[in-house]
Design a protein around this motif. Structure first.
Motif, PDB file in Angstrom:
ATOM      1  N   PHE A  95       0.711  -1.227  -0.056  1.00  0.00           N
ATOM      2  CA  PHE A  95       0.017  -0.013  -0.010  1.00  0.00           C
ATOM      3  C   PHE A  95       0.726   1.233  -0.025  1.00  0.00           C
ATOM      4  O   PHE A  95       0.416   2.284  -0.729  1.00  0.00           O
ATOM      5  CB  PHE A  95      -0.971  -0.126   1.149  1.00  0.00           C
ATOM      6  N   SER A  96       2.053   1.007   0.726  1.00  0.00           N
ATOM      7  CA  SER A  96       2.996   2.554   0.644  1.00  0.00           C
ATOM      8  C   SER A  96       3.685   2.735  -0.587  1.00  0.00           C
ATOM      9  O   SER A  96       3.727   3.996  -1.026  1.00  0.00           O
ATOM     10  CB  SER A  96       3.895   2.436   1.713  1.00  0.00           C
ATOM     11  N   ILE A  97       3.897   1.478  -1.492  1.00  0.00           N
ATOM     12  CA  ILE A  97       4.342   1.734  -2.845  1.00  0.00           C
ATOM     13  C   ILE A  97       3.072   2.203  -3.727  1.00  0.00           C
ATOM     14  O   ILE A  97       3.492   3.046  -4.555  1.00  0.00           O
ATOM     15  CB  ILE A  97       4.688   0.328  -3.209  1.00  0.00           C
ATOM     16  N   ILE A  98       2.136   1.869  -3.715  1.00  0.00           N
ATOM     17  CA  ILE A  98       0.842   2.243  -4.484  1.00  0.00           C
ATOM     18  C   ILE A  98       0.567   3.787  -4.166  1.00  0.00           C
ATOM     19  O   ILE A  98       0.443   4.642  -5.122  1.00  0.00           O
ATOM     20  CB  ILE A  98      -0.351   1.494  -4.182  1.00  0.00           C
ATOM     21  N   SER A  99       0.876   4.406  -3.132  1.00  0.00           N
ATOM     22  CA  SER A  99       0.468   5.860  -2.666  1.00  0.00           C
ATOM     23  C   SER A  99       1.718   6.429  -2.252  1.00  0.00           C
ATOM     24  O   SER A  99       1.699   7.010  -1.088  1.00  0.00           O
ATOM     25  CB  SER A  99      -0.741   5.743  -1.895  1.00  0.00           C
ATOM     26  N   THR A 100       2.860   6.408  -2.964  1.00  0.00           N
ATOM     27  CA  THR A 100       3.835   7.051  -2.200  1.00  0.00           C
ATOM     28  C   THR A 100       3.804   8.320  -2.180  1.00  0.00           C
ATOM     29  O   THR A 100       4.678   9.125  -1.314  1.00  0.00           O
ATOM     30  CB  THR A 100       5.184   6.950  -3.521  1.00  0.00           C
ATOM     31  N   LYS A 101       3.081   9.135  -2.922  1.00  0.00           N
ATOM     32  CA  LYS A 101       2.902  10.718  -2.992  1.00  0.00           C
ATOM     33  C   LYS A 101       2.194  11.238  -1.900  1.00  0.00           C
ATOM     34  O   LYS A 101       2.327  12.306  -1.339  1.00  0.00           O
ATOM     35  CB  LYS A 101       2.357  11.267  -4.199  1.00  0.00           C
ATOM     36  N   ASN A 102       1.348  10.391  -1.086  1.00  0.00           N
ATOM     37  CA  ASN A 102       0.460  10.902   0.095  1.00  0.00           C
ATOM     38  C   ASN A 102       0.515  10.146   1.102  1.00  0.00           C
ATOM     39  O   ASN A 102       0.008   8.869   1.005  1.00  0.00           O
ATOM     40  CB  ASN A 102      -0.977  10.867  -0.697  1.00  0.00           C
ATOM     41  N   LEU A 103       1.161  10.347   2.240  1.00  0.00           N
ATOM     42  CA  LEU A 103       1.211   9.614   3.509  1.00  0.00           C
ATOM     43  C   LEU A 103      -0.062   9.293   4.186  1.00  0.00           C
ATOM     44  O   LEU A 103      -0.044   8.222   4.648  1.00  0.00           O
ATOM     45  CB  LEU A 103       2.342  10.553   4.417  1.00  0.00           C
ATOM     46  N   ARG A 104      -0.943  10.151   3.951  1.00  0.00           N
ATOM     47  CA  ARG A 104      -2.181  10.056   4.608  1.00  0.00           C
ATOM     48  C   ARG A 104      -2.885   8.761   3.927  1.00  0.00           C
ATOM     49  O   ARG A 104      -3.221   7.942   4.635  1.00  0.00           O
ATOM     50  CB  ARG A 104      -3.118  11.042   4.666  1.00  0.00           C
ATOM     51  N   THR A 105      -2.813   8.794   2.558  1.00  0.00           N
ATOM     52  CA  THR A 105      -3.660   7.533   2.134  1.00  0.00           C
ATOM     53  C   THR A 105      -2.776   6.325   2.287  1.00  0.00           C
ATOM     54  O   THR A 105      -3.395   5.347   2.283  1.00  0.00           O
ATOM     55  CB  THR A 105      -3.293   7.864   0.348  1.00  0.00           C
ATOM     56  N   THR A 106      -1.523   6.225   2.335  1.00  0.00           N
ATOM     57  CA  THR A 106      -0.789   5.408   2.700  1.00  0.00           C
ATOM     58  C   THR A 106      -1.080   4.594   4.270  1.00  0.00           C
ATOM     59  O   THR A 106      -1.247   3.372   4.375  1.00  0.00           O
ATOM     60  CB  THR A 106       0.783   5.516   2.800  1.00  0.00           C
ATOM     61  N   LEU A 107      -1.404   5.555   5.041  1.00  0.00           N
ATOM     62  CA  LEU A 107      -1.775   5.064   6.364  1.00  0.00           C
ATOM     63  C   LEU A 107      -3.065   4.495   6.316  1.00  0.00           C
ATOM     64  O   LEU A 107      -3.354   3.493   7.028  1.00  0.00           O
ATOM     65  CB  LEU A 107      -1.693   6.240   7.524  1.00  0.00           C
ATOM     66  N   ILE A 108      -3.976   5.125   5.717  1.00  0.00           N
ATOM     67  CA  ILE A 108      -5.572   4.892   5.548  1.00  0.00           C
ATOM     68  C   ILE A 108      -5.502   3.545   4.882  1.00  0.00           C
ATOM     69  O   ILE A 108      -6.153   2.555   5.463  1.00  0.00           O
ATOM     70  CB  ILE A 108      -6.322   5.776   5.037  1.00  0.00           C
TER      71      ILE A 108
END
Length: 156
Positions: free
Chosen positions: A55-68
């Motif tokens: 999930f962190s690779i998928i959304s590298t640009k947005n930390l909040r999206t990664t956490l969610i």
């Protein structure tokens, strides 16, 4: 990534040995019962880490999206693991999600590792009531371990 996987495995081993000894389980640490218990714990740890990494690779640009996504994915796996609602009472779509949940596979593998493998004497008609109630057999144990290995490979 390898350092984190190693560190996660070491922490899991320390936790598992401590829990196994404190709860005074039957059998020594060198028996297969503990080995399977430890293996399912390590595989579930690696699955959880791998899913969060993905999930962190998928959304590298947005930390909040990664956490969610990371927390939400692990939360959904826990919700569909059968802890809160038995899998048999879920609708078909939810049962499918529950049957591929690594949390459910890990939990059932750990229960079978502790209470299975002829812990109770079958010749005296002694059977584990928890295995009977959860309908766990050696086949379901092997299926759950296979699912854990496949998900670990997929998420890693």
């Amino acid at each position: 990534n390898l350092v984190d996987a190693f560190l996660g495995a070491v922490i899991t081993v320390v936790f598992s040995v401590t829990i196994y000894l404190v709860t005074a389980q039957i059998g020594a640490l060198y028996e297969k019962r503990f080995g399977y218990y430890l293996l399912s714990m390590i595989l579930s740890t690696l699955c959880s880490q791998g899913m969060s990494y993905t999930f962190s690779i998928i959304s590298t640009k947005n930390l909040r999206t990664t956490l969610i996504l990371g927390i939400g994915g692990n939360l959904l796996n826990t919700l569909f693991s059968g802890f809160l609602l038995p899998v048999a009472e879920m609708n078909r779509f939810m049962q499918f999600i529950a049957n591929i949940s690594y949390v459910k596979a890990s939990f059932e593998s750990q229960i079978y590792a502790i209470y299975g493998f002829n812990r109770c004497d079958a010749q005296l008609n002694h059977y584990s009531s928890i295995l009977y109630r959860m309908k766990l057999t050696e086949d379901s144990f092997q299926m759950n371990m296979t699912l854990l290995v496949m998900q670990t490979i997929f998420w890693r």
